[in-house]
Design an enzyme around this catalytic site. Structure first.
Site, PDB file in Angstrom:
ATOM      1  N   CYS A 114       9.769   8.912  -1.816  1.00  0.00           N
ATOM      2  CA  CYS A 114       9.662  10.338  -1.516  1.00  0.00           C
ATOM      3  C   CYS A 114      10.230  10.628  -0.130  1.00  0.00           C
ATOM      4  O   CYS A 114      10.299   9.745   0.726  1.00  0.00           O
ATOM      5  CB  CYS A 114       8.231  10.818  -1.641  1.00  0.00           C
ATOM      6  N   HIS A 173       1.986   3.704 -10.965  1.00  0.00           N
ATOM      7  CA  HIS A 173       1.498   4.583  -9.901  1.00  0.00           C
ATOM      8  C   HIS A 173       0.511   5.650 -10.378  1.00  0.00           C
ATOM      9  O   HIS A 173       0.431   6.722  -9.772  1.00  0.00           O
ATOM     10  CB  HIS A 173       2.681   5.240  -9.158  1.00  0.00           C
ATOM     11  N   TYR A 198       0.548   7.632 -12.871  1.00  0.00           N
ATOM     12  CA  TYR A 198       1.077   8.809 -13.569  1.00  0.00           C
ATOM     13  C   TYR A 198       0.896   8.620 -15.080  1.00  0.00           C
ATOM     14  O   TYR A 198       0.362   7.608 -15.544  1.00  0.00           O
ATOM     15  CB  TYR A 198       2.542   9.032 -13.187  1.00  0.00           C
ATOM     16  N   CYS A 228      11.781  -1.648  10.654  1.00  0.00           N
ATOM     17  CA  CYS A 228      10.612  -0.829  10.336  1.00  0.00           C
ATOM     18  C   CYS A 228       9.384  -1.430  11.010  1.00  0.00           C
ATOM     19  O   CYS A 228       9.219  -2.637  11.045  1.00  0.00           O
ATOM     20  CB  CYS A 228      10.444  -0.827   8.821  1.00  0.00           C
TER      21      CYS A 228
HETATM   22 FE1  SF4 Z   1       8.230   4.464   7.898  1.00  0.00          FE
HETATM   23 FE2  SF4 Z   1       8.926   2.134   8.941  1.00  0.00          FE
HETATM   24 FE3  SF4 Z   1       9.908   4.383   9.936  1.00  0.00          FE
HETATM   25 FE4  SF4 Z   1       7.327   3.737  10.325  1.00  0.00          FE
HETATM   26  S1  SF4 Z   1       9.118   2.675  11.108  1.00  0.00           S
HETATM   27  S2  SF4 Z   1       8.146   5.718   9.764  1.00  0.00           S
HETATM   28  S3  SF4 Z   1       6.888   2.760   8.333  1.00  0.00           S
HETATM   29  S4  SF4 Z   1      10.248   3.577   7.893  1.00  0.00           S
END
Ligand code: SF4
Ligand code: ADP
Length: 688
Positions: free
Chosen positions: A31, A173, A175, A343
């Site tokens: 999403c 999920h 649904y 991330c």
């Molecule tokens: Fe999402 Fe990773 Fe960005 Fe944090 S760092 S907002 S978990 S993509």
């Protein structure tokens, strides 16, 4: 730089039914808070992933009919001709870079309320609304099932016409289709209920009918849970799901596998680490010859290679790593692994779904801004002048401003009071479970280190005199914010009259600086996110008895948006933290804290030795105001601009500080219309 041959396997093409992915990097459906509401923003976001090297790029959940409407959670749709046109903007951009585009067809069942479309929700049986809204879903009869199959087929045809290469049957999920599969929710006595074969029937029919409709041109993928969930400690409970996958094993062209527990599947890094789905789904490849993809917040190419070589997956699936760094595959391909923007697992990206707003990311300030602001995650305009810039403060805002200005070619001087960079991120990443947050600092420090036009001055606590003496063309104040110690916040709008003695009252800044309370301690959390409960965890690890008081109805109320509230509340309970909700701190005299019920106003006392207030922060803007006044008074030297950014401008989450720093760097020496700083994605497609 050349690619390390160890990673060659990640760049092998993989056949998926009638189409072939150019490599193994697969952006699974996720999403974005954009959906059909903001199609050009969505298209540019997806196109950017393809440009960054993702061999497959999918949509978010894509409604097949208005009877599946999830607003206020933004979703995509494939309802009519207008939707075909909207999606074709995306597929064109994805194809431009040689990647495949996938559409995740979706029917929500009892998870949807249809507040926008005003259609009646339908599910396998009469079911309560799954997200607690006082609407129910009615049981589908056989003619409803026939209608659903027709809707699904027609949506698949529209997906094909929009240019998609992969079309999903979405059977997980919580649904509709997962309710058909589950023996708990499927209480039917007809041929769609009862035996395993019967419960799988609808999924089987949809796969077959989708293949029949579009299978000559499009691959048909099935999104499916490898387990039945149920065990929060991480021990897989596979249950009937292995049998189901065995029954359907060769039917789809690809298996997109996830797990039942969303808070694990896309868990925050505080609780869930890289590659956490493997234990649940490693069996899948042994029972199908079709390609398999799963997620796991993979950012390490070595882990990716290991996943493929050990036969766990064929594709490296990603949502968050592709959001934080749309160019992750390209960076591996070009031997630039140390440039990957990893991330941090904070799930700020997920909050767009709950808040109905465009996705944002702590690490990638350009996400959602590709179309409306024209921002590219890897490219930035060259400098607009030969000006130099003095940035004061090396937290996330100052670091990001420095990094992006450095890329533009400006001479940047970064002055930091401490011996290290990172500001709040360096401090917060030392708190329990938040270690990965240091990646916000590490990525930026690494980039800055390689820039000859950036000078960093450590141990430089700047005052107004020092700043003016530099005579920089532009001055940027990024000095952060400090937690208040007077109890003022959302609940208590004025400071508390009685809160002391000072040596028994603490703030998060004290805790992070190593000044810890002694004896039974009350943490007053009027911030409602992670800080209050992370401090509770820290104090409990030191054996300190903790009472956590919040005016909200649950611990970490806002953590619901990041999908971690349940795990946080459970962690507090396991750590034997006394939780008192719907109460606010009203006084503390060194021996007892007085708290007030948020509903009745009734007051009571708790005997504690210390209080930690986690309320709001105050900008560290004294330097900014002193400079502003000094410059107004006229000193001879006048910079072209004096600007405050990040928490110094207004305290917010780390993503807000990074965005603020990035925006400053982007906009320096550019023309920005102050009344209309971006384009608005208002689309009016005709129906035909
Ligand atoms: Fe999402 Fe990773 Fe960005 Fe944090 S760092 S907002 S978990 S993509
Ligand atoms: P943000 O989140 O806005 O980036 P932080 O609080 O994380 O803010 O970072 C602010 C940084 O500014 C900290 O590293 C702090 O040491 C530094 N700082 C604060 N005041 C000064 C100053 N007067 N001179 C130099 N550095 C400063």
């Amino acid at each position: 730089m050349a690619r390390d041959p160890r990673y060659d396997i990640l760049f092998e093409p993989v056949k998926i039914g009638p189409v072939t992915a150019r490599n193994r990097f697969y952006q699974v459906p996720h999403c974005t808070g954009l959906g059909w509401l903001r199609p050009r923003m969505a298209a540019a976001l997806r196109g950017m992933k393809a440009e960054g090297g993702w061999g497959v790029v999918c949509t978010e959940f894509c409604s097949i009919h208005p009877a599946s409407d999830d607003l206020p959670h933004p979703y995509a749709s494939l309802w009519d001709q207008g939707d075909i046109r909207a999606h074709s903007i995306m597929t064109e951009q994805v194809h431009e870079h040689g990647s495949l585009a996938g559409a995740e067809l979706w029917f929500g069942g009892s998870r949807t309320t249809n507040l926008f479309s005003n259609e009646v929700a339908m599910d396998v049986a009469n079911l309560p609304n799954a997200i607690g809204i006082p609407y129910q879903a009615r049981a589908m009869d056989k003619s409803d099932i026939r209608e659903l199959r027709r809707w699904h087929r027609n949506a698949a045809l529209r997906a094909r016409d929009a240019g998609f290469d992969i079309v999903y049957v979405y059977a997980t999920h919580g649904y509709l289709l997962s309710h058909f599969l589950s023996s708990k929710t499927n209480t039917r006595s007809d041929e769609y209920g009862g035996s395993l074969e019967n419960r799988v029937r609808l999924v089987r029919e949809l796969i077959e009918e989708t293949k029949d409709a579009v299978g000559d041109r499009c691959a048909v993928a099935v999104r499916f849970s490898a387990d039945e969930g149920g065990d929060d400690d991480g021990d897989p409970v596979i249950g009937e799901h292995r049998d189901m996958i065995e029954m359907l094993a060769e039917l789809p062209d690809l298996w997109d596998i996830n797990i039942n527990d969303y808070s694990r599947e896309m868990g925050v890094s505080r609780f869930i680490k890289e590659g956490s789905l493997e234990a649940y789904m490693s069996y899948v490849k042994s029972i199908t010859s079709k390609p398999v993809v799963t997620v796991g917040r993979f950012t390490s190419p070595d882990t990716m290679v290991s996943q493929v070589k050990r036969g766990i997956v064929d594709f490296i699936g990603a949502a968050r790593p592709s959001i934080a760094d749309p160019f992750l595959p390209k960076k591996i391909e070009e031997g630039r692994i140390d440039e990957i923007r990893e991330c941090i697992g904070c799930n700020i990206c997920y909050t767009g779904d709950g808040t109905s707003t465009p996705i944002r990311c702590t690490q990638n300030p350009t996400i959602s801004e590709e179309w409306r602001r024209g921002w590219h995650p890897e490219k930035i305009a060259p400098k607009g002048s030969d000006s130099n810039v003095l940035v004061i403060g090396g937290g996330p805002a100052g670091l990001e401003a420095t990094r992006a200005l450095g890329h533009r070619g400006y001479h940047v001087m970064l002055a930091e009071a401490q011996h290290t960079l990172g500001g709040r991120v360096s401090q917060e990443s030392e708190l329990p479970g938040l270690g990965e947050w240091a990646r916000v600092r590490n990525y930026r420090v690494h980039e800055i280190q390689n820039m000859h036009n950036v000078d960093v001055y450590f141990d430089n606590l700047m005052d107004a005199e020092h700043v003016l003496a530099v005579e920089a063309n532009h001055i940027v104040i990024a000095t952060g914010a400090s937690w208040l110690a007077n109890g003022r916040g959302s609940y208590n709008q004025t400071p508390l009259d009685e809160l002391g003695p000072a040596e028994q009252v603490f703030t998060p800044d004290d805790i992070m600086a190593g000044r810890l309370p002694e004896g039974p301690t009350l943490i007053y959390d009027d911030d409602h996110y992670y800080m209050g409960n992370v401090i509770a965890e820290l104090l409990r690890s030191r054996g300190i008895p903790v009472t956590l008081v919040t005016p909200e109805v649950m611990v970490s109320n806002w953590g619901d948006y990041t999908g971690e509230q349940g795990r946080i509340q459970r962690r507090m309970m396991e750590l034997e933290v006394d939780i008192i909700t719907s109460h606010a701190l009203t006084a503390f005299n060194g021996n007892a804290a007085e708290i007030e019920c948020a509903y009745t106003g009734n007051r009571s006392n708790i005997e504690v030795d210390s209080v930690v207030t986690v309320t709001i922060r105050s900008p560290n803007d004294t330097l900014f105001h002193e400079l502003q006044q000094g410059l107004e008074a006229g000193t001879g030297y006048k910079p072209d601009s004096l600007t405050r950014i990040g928490d110094c401008l207004t305290p917010t989450i780390i993503a807000g500080a990074v965005f603020s720093g990035h925006r400053y760097a982007r906009e320096l020496d550019t023309e920005v219309d102050p009344d209309n700083r971006m384009k608005y994605d208002r689309v009016f497609f005709e129906d035909e």
